[in-house]
Design an enzyme around this catalytic site. Sequence first.
Site, PDB file in Angstrom:
ATOM      1  NE  ARG A 192      -4.172  -1.682   0.058  1.00  0.00           N
ATOM      2  CZ  ARG A 192      -4.298  -2.815  -0.640  1.00  0.00           C
ATOM      3  NH1 ARG A 192      -3.326  -3.189  -1.455  1.00  0.00           N
ATOM      4  NH2 ARG A 192      -5.374  -3.557  -0.542  1.00  0.00           N
ATOM      5  CB  SER A 228      -9.883  -0.761   2.859  1.00  0.00           C
ATOM      6  OG  SER A 228     -10.484  -1.860   2.213  1.00  0.00           O
ATOM      7  CD  GLU A 245      -6.036   0.353   2.001  1.00  0.00           C
ATOM      8  OE1 GLU A 245      -6.550   0.200   0.876  1.00  0.00           O
ATOM      9  OE2 GLU A 245      -5.877  -0.588   2.802  1.00  0.00           O
TER      10      GLU A 245
END
Length: 308
Positions: A166, A215, A297
């Site tokens: 990520r 998310s 995130e």
Amino acid sequence: MNIDGIRGKLTPSRDLSGLTWLRVGGPADYLFQPADIEDLRNFLRQLPAEVQVFPMGVGSNLIVRDGGLRAVVIRLGRGFNGIECQGNTVTAGAAALDAHVAKKAADAGLDLTFLRTIPGSIGGAVRMNAGCYGSYVADHFVSAQIVTRSGELLELGAEDLQFQYRQTTFPDGAVLVSATFRAEPGEPDELHSRMDAQLKKRDETQPTKDRTAGSTFRNPAGFSSTGRVDDVQDLKAWKVIDNSGMRGARIGGAQMSEKHSNFLINTGGATAADLEALGEEVRKKVYEDSGITLIWEIMRVGEPLPEK
């Protein structure tokens, strides 16, 4: 601000709330929407060095704080959304939607189906090393074109981006303008059927009709409750949120989804402060319950409103 010869649109004090999926946030000092790469290069060459630049995609994974951004926000549009399939590669402009890239690739018999259910555009997907169903951007990445803060056009390879879970490494103030991916061949009908099944599963398990930003937290890295290496588990963020009793928790107009507890929702009237405060409360409760520190995130940028 005096910038000569630009063909795109430069807007002062541009409210950003309508440009994010969560519909929150204050104004940017300026919003610049360049006409094409040369227009972007010209703009950045002339922009005073002390002015901060923030590249913004479609705002699918972003909280802009209520006080806004002391920066020039660069938002790419029609001049940056082309998609070209050639051989076993797909080249897409940074503004091309992930879903459109997946579908165009499938039409050409190329498998980038993992992109189909990822919200947002290619620029953000590359920067975040987005992934789904066990595939990540890093697995398919060939190269990217960027315009640097000083207006240079450069090509970067995987070694330059240093892909991690990520996240990637980009030069400060650089704007990604396109990326090329390598894809395995497949039958178009089978690829489209697979994507239809993925969409159905997503709609059944995620709050796709609500105002979310995807998310909220990264899945925790391998975690051992005993300290033994052989006891390491792959945990899901939603599971540790559930265990801490935070499914459905609310602050103001912000709520952790009842349908999928790793989705932060604007139920109507939420401020950025509500959303961020709820996220921080979830992180606190999860840590108290399990010792796990959840990592955001969703990107959070800008300034809070001054206290009254």
